[in-house]
Design a protein around this motif. Structure first.
Motif, PDB file in Angstrom:
ATOM      1  N   ALA A 238     -33.175  -2.604  -2.503  1.00  0.00           N
ATOM      2  CA  ALA A 238     -34.120  -2.155  -1.483  1.00  0.00           C
ATOM      3  C   ALA A 238     -33.375  -1.863  -0.189  1.00  0.00           C
ATOM      4  N   LEU A 239     -33.913  -0.908   0.574  1.00  0.00           N
ATOM      5  CA  LEU A 239     -33.399  -0.559   1.892  1.00  0.00           C
ATOM      6  C   LEU A 239     -34.342  -1.133   2.933  1.00  0.00           C
ATOM      7  N   ARG A 240     -33.784  -1.734   3.954  1.00  0.00           N
ATOM      8  CA  ARG A 240     -34.591  -2.233   5.066  1.00  0.00           C
ATOM      9  C   ARG A 240     -34.019  -1.664   6.347  1.00  0.00           C
ATOM     10  N   LEU A 241     -34.873  -1.144   7.193  1.00  0.00           N
ATOM     11  CA  LEU A 241     -34.482  -0.597   8.484  1.00  0.00           C
ATOM     12  C   LEU A 241     -35.355  -1.256   9.532  1.00  0.00           C
ATOM     13  N   MET A 242     -34.726  -1.828  10.571  1.00  0.00           N
ATOM     14  CA  MET A 242     -35.500  -2.549  11.584  1.00  0.00           C
ATOM     15  C   MET A 242     -34.905  -2.357  12.967  1.00  0.00           C
ATOM     16  N   SER A 243     -35.769  -2.487  13.965  1.00  0.00           N
ATOM     17  CA  SER A 243     -35.290  -2.442  15.341  1.00  0.00           C
ATOM     18  C   SER A 243     -34.593  -3.760  15.653  1.00  0.00           C
TER      19      SER A 243
ATOM     20  N   GLN B 161     -32.767  -4.055  19.089  1.00  0.00           N
ATOM     21  CA  GLN B 161     -32.773  -4.077  20.547  1.00  0.00           C
ATOM     22  C   GLN B 161     -33.125  -2.657  20.978  1.00  0.00           C
ATOM     23  N   PRO B 162     -33.425  -2.440  22.235  1.00  0.00           N
ATOM     24  CA  PRO B 162     -33.748  -1.066  22.640  1.00  0.00           C
ATOM     25  C   PRO B 162     -32.626  -0.100  22.239  1.00  0.00           C
ATOM     26  N   GLY B 163     -32.989   0.905  21.469  1.00  0.00           N
ATOM     27  CA  GLY B 163     -32.021   1.908  21.036  1.00  0.00           C
ATOM     28  C   GLY B 163     -31.134   1.490  19.890  1.00  0.00           C
ATOM     29  N   GLY B 164     -31.390   0.334  19.283  1.00  0.00           N
ATOM     30  CA  GLY B 164     -30.547  -0.143  18.190  1.00  0.00           C
ATOM     31  C   GLY B 164     -31.329  -0.438  16.931  1.00  0.00           C
ATOM     32  N   VAL B 165     -30.661  -0.308  15.801  1.00  0.00           N
ATOM     33  CA  VAL B 165     -31.287  -0.600  14.517  1.00  0.00           C
ATOM     34  C   VAL B 165     -30.324  -1.388  13.632  1.00  0.00           C
ATOM     35  N   ARG B 166     -30.905  -2.056  12.677  1.00  0.00           N
ATOM     36  CA  ARG B 166     -30.146  -2.716  11.615  1.00  0.00           C
ATOM     37  C   ARG B 166     -30.553  -2.066  10.311  1.00  0.00           C
ATOM     38  N   VAL B 167     -29.572  -1.606   9.575  1.00  0.00           N
ATOM     39  CA  VAL B 167     -29.813  -1.091   8.235  1.00  0.00           C
ATOM     40  C   VAL B 167     -29.312  -2.174   7.282  1.00  0.00           C
ATOM     41  N   ALA B 168     -30.157  -2.545   6.325  1.00  0.00           N
ATOM     42  CA  ALA B 168     -29.806  -3.612   5.396  1.00  0.00           C
ATOM     43  C   ALA B 168     -30.162  -3.177   3.983  1.00  0.00           C
ATOM     44  N   VAL B 169     -29.374  -3.648   3.032  1.00  0.00           N
ATOM     45  CA  VAL B 169     -29.637  -3.362   1.624  1.00  0.00           C
ATOM     46  C   VAL B 169     -29.618  -4.680   0.867  1.00  0.00           C
ATOM     47  N   TRP B 170     -30.715  -4.931   0.155  1.00  0.00           N
ATOM     48  CA  TRP B 170     -30.841  -6.112  -0.692  1.00  0.00           C
ATOM     49  C   TRP B 170     -30.605  -5.693  -2.134  1.00  0.00           C
ATOM     50  N   ASP B 171     -29.905  -6.554  -2.870  1.00  0.00           N
ATOM     51  CA  ASP B 171     -29.821  -6.388  -4.321  1.00  0.00           C
ATOM     52  C   ASP B 171     -29.785  -7.757  -4.962  1.00  0.00           C
ATOM     53  N   THR B 172     -29.872  -7.798  -6.282  1.00  0.00           N
ATOM     54  CA  THR B 172     -30.017  -9.068  -6.997  1.00  0.00           C
ATOM     55  C   THR B 172     -28.700  -9.783  -7.281  1.00  0.00           C
ATOM     56  N   ASP B 173     -27.584  -9.169  -6.972  1.00  0.00           N
ATOM     57  CA  ASP B 173     -26.275  -9.763  -7.250  1.00  0.00           C
ATOM     58  C   ASP B 173     -25.823 -10.596  -6.052  1.00  0.00           C
ATOM     59  N   PRO B 174     -25.597 -11.902  -6.232  1.00  0.00           N
ATOM     60  CA  PRO B 174     -25.203 -12.740  -5.090  1.00  0.00           C
ATOM     61  C   PRO B 174     -23.736 -12.580  -4.656  1.00  0.00           C
ATOM     62  N   ARG B 175     -22.943 -11.845  -5.432  1.00  0.00           N
ATOM     63  CA  ARG B 175     -21.530 -11.673  -5.055  1.00  0.00           C
ATOM     64  C   ARG B 175     -21.426 -10.825  -3.790  1.00  0.00           C
ATOM     65  N   VAL B 176     -20.654 -11.324  -2.818  1.00  0.00           N
ATOM     66  CA  VAL B 176     -20.491 -10.639  -1.537  1.00  0.00           C
ATOM     67  C   VAL B 176     -19.191  -9.839  -1.571  1.00  0.00           C
ATOM     68  N   PRO B 177     -19.263  -8.546  -1.259  1.00  0.00           N
ATOM     69  CA  PRO B 177     -18.034  -7.736  -1.267  1.00  0.00           C
ATOM     70  C   PRO B 177     -17.117  -8.123  -0.112  1.00  0.00           C
ATOM     71  N   PRO B 178     -15.826  -7.827  -0.237  1.00  0.00           N
ATOM     72  CA  PRO B 178     -14.882  -8.140   0.837  1.00  0.00           C
ATOM     73  C   PRO B 178     -15.306  -7.482   2.153  1.00  0.00           C
TER      74      PRO B 178
END
Length: 146
Positions: A64-69, A71-88
């Protein structure tokens, strides 16, 4: 009298389909335009494309893609997936060296680290539920507009 923009966030659940990252990028352009942040679109689109493509290529479940505010003029783009392994590069650890110039893969996370103001990860530990996996995020805009 000054007004304060309310915070906002959108989540787009994506099917396991090679077209999903492109559809998500189109949705985020619309969201940024609606919130009068079209100048962030090229960078946010690149961040989303790299994170979504990694989820599509390196995991077997939904994402899933998540996009959220943020701070003023700023956003966070986030991607959730089911794999708990964190890339380098997302836990404060260094990335592997950049691939050779003629390589067709391996540049995505380097681009994310270079283009984002900040990156991070939340590992979600609820095995056997849709809440397991990880949420990789990248911040863009605000005081550190890129």
């Amino acid at each position: 009298m000054a007004t304060v923009s309310p915070s906002w966030n959108y989540t787009l659940h994506l099917p396991r389909d090679p077209r999903a990252p492109g559809i998500a990028r189109g949705a985020l352009r619309l969201i940024l335009a609606a919130h009068e942040l079209p100048g962030l679109a090229p960078t946010v689109e690149l961040l989303a494309a790299e994170l979504l493509t990694n989820s599509h290529l390196h995991t077997a479940g939904p994402y899933a893609l998540r996009l959220m505010s943020t701070q003023p003029g700023g956003v966070r783009v986030a991607v959730w997936d089911t794999d708990p392994r964190v890339p380098p590069g997302f836990k404060g650890d260094p990335l592997d060296p950049a691939p050779p110039a003629d390589s067709e893969h391996g540049r995505g996370l380097h681009l994310v680290r270079e283009c984002a103001d900040d990156v991070g990860v939340s590992v979600l530990r609820h095995p056997g539920t849709s809440k397991a996996g990880k949420l990789l995020w990248a911040d863009c805009g605000g005081d550190g507009v890129r």
